[in-house]
Design an enzyme around this catalytic site. Sequence first.
Site, PDB file in Angstrom:
ATOM      1  N   ASN A 210       0.724  -1.213  -0.130  1.00 57.08           N
ATOM      2  CA  ASN A 210      -0.029   0.077  -0.022  1.00 57.08           C
ATOM      3  C   ASN A 210       0.974   1.165   0.145  1.00 57.08           C
ATOM      4  OD1 ASN A 210       0.636   0.839   2.764  1.00 57.08           O
ATOM      5  ND2 ASN A 210      -0.366  -1.084   3.238  1.00 57.08           N
ATOM      6  N   ASP A 279      -4.687  -6.106   4.640  1.00 56.36           N
ATOM      7  CA  ASP A 279      -5.754  -6.838   5.477  1.00 56.36           C
ATOM      8  C   ASP A 279      -5.511  -8.313   5.122  1.00 56.36           C
ATOM      9  OD1 ASP A 279      -6.764  -4.874   7.064  1.00 56.36           O
ATOM     10  OD2 ASP A 279      -7.726  -4.167   5.223  1.00 56.36           O
ATOM     11  N   LYS A 289       9.171 -16.999 -10.248  1.00 52.23           N
ATOM     12  CA  LYS A 289       8.628 -15.856 -10.671  1.00 52.23           C
ATOM     13  C   LYS A 289       7.365 -16.245 -11.543  1.00 52.23           C
ATOM     14  CE  LYS A 289       9.455 -11.803 -13.424  1.00 52.23           C
ATOM     15  NZ  LYS A 289      10.367 -11.163 -14.584  1.00 52.23           N
ATOM     16  N   PRO A 305      -3.797 -11.441  10.583  1.00 46.12           N
ATOM     17  CA  PRO A 305      -4.308 -11.164  11.682  1.00 46.12           C
ATOM     18  C   PRO A 305      -4.411  -9.588  11.951  1.00 46.12           C
ATOM     19  CG  PRO A 305      -1.878 -11.700  11.881  1.00 46.12           C
ATOM     20  CD  PRO A 305      -2.309 -11.962  10.402  1.00 46.12           C
ATOM     21  N   ASP A 306      -5.428  -9.061  12.663  1.00 42.90           N
ATOM     22  CA  ASP A 306      -5.566  -7.768  13.119  1.00 42.90           C
ATOM     23  C   ASP A 306      -4.747  -7.471  14.346  1.00 42.90           C
ATOM     24  OD1 ASP A 306      -6.393  -5.435  14.335  1.00 42.90           O
ATOM     25  OD2 ASP A 306      -8.163  -5.564  12.771  1.00 42.90           O
ATOM     26  N   PHE A 323      -5.426   3.995  14.526  1.00 40.99           N
ATOM     27  CA  PHE A 323      -5.621   4.803  13.396  1.00 40.99           C
ATOM     28  C   PHE A 323      -6.921   4.441  12.575  1.00 40.99           C
ATOM     29  CE2 PHE A 323      -2.605   8.423  13.013  1.00 40.99           C
ATOM     30  CZ  PHE A 323      -1.731   8.069  14.226  1.00 40.99           C
ATOM     31  N   LYS A 337     -14.913   1.494  14.586  1.00 43.03           N
ATOM     32  CA  LYS A 337     -13.706   0.776  14.630  1.00 43.03           C
ATOM     33  C   LYS A 337     -13.196   0.665  15.998  1.00 43.03           C
ATOM     34  CE  LYS A 337     -11.632   1.088  10.877  1.00 43.03           C
ATOM     35  NZ  LYS A 337     -10.973   1.498   9.597  1.00 43.03           N
ATOM     36  N   LYS A 341     -12.534  -2.811  17.889  1.00 44.67           N
ATOM     37  CA  LYS A 341     -11.356  -3.215  18.196  1.00 44.67           C
ATOM     38  C   LYS A 341     -11.000  -2.973  19.582  1.00 44.67           C
ATOM     39  CE  LYS A 341      -9.411  -2.574  13.380  1.00 44.67           C
ATOM     40  NZ  LYS A 341      -8.064  -2.747  12.687  1.00 44.67           N
TER      41      LYS A 341
HETATM   42  O1  C5P Z   1      -9.477  -2.111  10.074  1.00 44.21           O
HETATM   43  P1  C5P Z   1      -8.417  -0.978   9.546  1.00 44.21           P
HETATM   44  O2  C5P Z   1      -7.375  -1.523   8.898  1.00 44.21           O
HETATM   45  O3  C5P Z   1      -9.056   0.130   9.191  1.00 44.21           O
HETATM   46  O4  C5P Z   1      -7.834  -0.496  11.225  1.00 44.21           O
HETATM   47  C1  C5P Z   1      -6.828   0.572  11.078  1.00 44.21           C
HETATM   48  C2  C5P Z   1      -6.244   0.263  12.429  1.00 44.21           C
HETATM   49  O5  C5P Z   1      -5.839  -0.973  12.658  1.00 44.21           O
HETATM   50  C3  C5P Z   1      -4.748   1.119  12.229  1.00 44.21           C
HETATM   51  O6  C5P Z   1      -4.406   1.431  13.554  1.00 44.21           O
HETATM   52  C4  C5P Z   1      -3.903  -0.253  11.835  1.00 44.21           C
HETATM   53  O7  C5P Z   1      -2.519  -0.183  12.179  1.00 44.21           O
HETATM   54  C5  C5P Z   1      -4.352  -1.100  12.475  1.00 44.21           C
HETATM   55  N1  C5P Z   1      -4.514  -2.723  11.892  1.00 44.21           N
HETATM   56  C6  C5P Z   1      -3.604  -3.728  12.547  1.00 44.21           C
HETATM   57  N2  C5P Z   1      -3.519  -4.689  12.092  1.00 44.21           N
HETATM   58  C7  C5P Z   1      -4.161  -4.982  10.821  1.00 44.21           C
HETATM   59  C8  C5P Z   1      -4.881  -3.987  10.355  1.00 44.21           C
HETATM   60  C9  C5P Z   1      -4.951  -2.896  10.801  1.00 44.21           C
HETATM   61  O8  C5P Z   1      -3.112  -3.430  13.636  1.00 44.21           O
HETATM   62  N3  C5P Z   1      -4.182  -6.451  10.210  1.00 44.21           N
END
Ligand code: C5P
Length: 406
Positions: A210, A279, A289, A305-306, A323, A337, A341
């Site tokens: 990204n 994500d 390749k 994982p989040d 953020f 959010k 979270k």
């Molecule tokens: O769900 P979203 O990506 O919009 O959430 C943004 C926040 O969650 C940011 O603080 C980002 O660093 C954190 N995040 C994370 N792990 C992920 C996705 C997002 O820590 N896999």
Amino acid sequence: MSSLDNKKILLGVTGGIAAYKSAVLLRALQAAGAEVRVVMTSAAQAFVTPLTFQALSGHPVYTELLDPGQEASMDHISLARWADFILVAPATADFIARVANGHANDLLSTLCLAATVPIALAPAMNQGMWLNVATQGNIETISGYGYQLWGPDEGDQACGETGPGRMLEPEALLAKVMDFFAPGPLQDVSVLLTAGGTQEPIDPVRFVGNRSSGRMGYALVEAMRDLGAEVTLISGPVSLLPPTGIEFHSIQTAQEMYAEVMARASDCNIFVAVAAVADYRPGEVAKEKIKKRNDSLSLEMVRNPDILADVSALDDAPFTVGFAAETEQVEAYAEAKRLAKGVDMIAANQVGTSEGGFESDRNALTLLWEGGRESLPMMNKSQLARQLADRIKTHYLKVENARNEN
Ligand code: C5P
């Protein structure tokens, strides 16, 4: 007790007439409790002799890069590692130009290049030299490297002219060094921070990524460090130098970031997730390749994982800050959010507009926490990071105090 007690300060002296004031500065630093070693350039020795500084400091003065005798007592790398802080006073236009260009053609410039500790320069030169576009360009460059610039002052100059270029007086420089070492409001607080974007490999040469530049996260690291926190940064690939005075770990993928964060999350007081974490990642990484044989290519992506949600869900979770970059209904989505979270504070910003956001130098944020909100207007990212760090500090200390009272 002084903030300079037992601090090891390397005082660099370059060739300007203000060098005679450095002897007074040396005495003042020592009187405040600092241990000082002096390094002089050859031009500095035309103004003051090394013997003056040797007699005052009680230690040999270092002048040569390639002298076997001096290298035997403390080689240049050991000297760079010995110091807690490097102060170059006076710093001439030529010295500033050399550090701006990464020169290592004498002992002092080599030390500045090798050092990982903070460095401050106290410029001293003729006003025309200071105002010259070349010097101003060099000043901008070294500020970008993280050098502190103390001064110059304005006033009468040794050459008879008047204007900006006088070195700050020794007392003013001493006050700045003491301020630098004064305990900040986040002393003994450990902050873990993620920044940059992650890269999820498709094959050995390609990845899904990204546009995160890492600028906001890196500026926040510096702001938290300057409040006295012990900062650990887990960073994705960015084209920025790691800030000085922090612990730094670089990763490539979301899973690597997850592992580095989870290994430390229970031991930190504050966790700030600035990183733009991918994500999803390709479910399988091709060993070779991928060749363009077909008109279309499908990749099966699996969920990453989040990190933020998992840190917030820990039994011994730190104070968490996330953020939320949104294109519409910014506050409503950000608040959703925050709740989903389970984070203590969320910093929301609008992306996809002409100003601010991912690759810009400027940004604006709305902070949301349980029962409150505050807008920080559009400004450059380092100013914004300082304001955000201040708000994180205030809320963290409030939560900590409430916890300690119960
Ligand atoms: O769900 P979203 O990506 O919009 O959430 C943004 C926040 O969650 C940011 O603080 C980002 O660093 C954190 N995040 C994370 N792990 C992920 C996705 C997002 O820590 N896999």
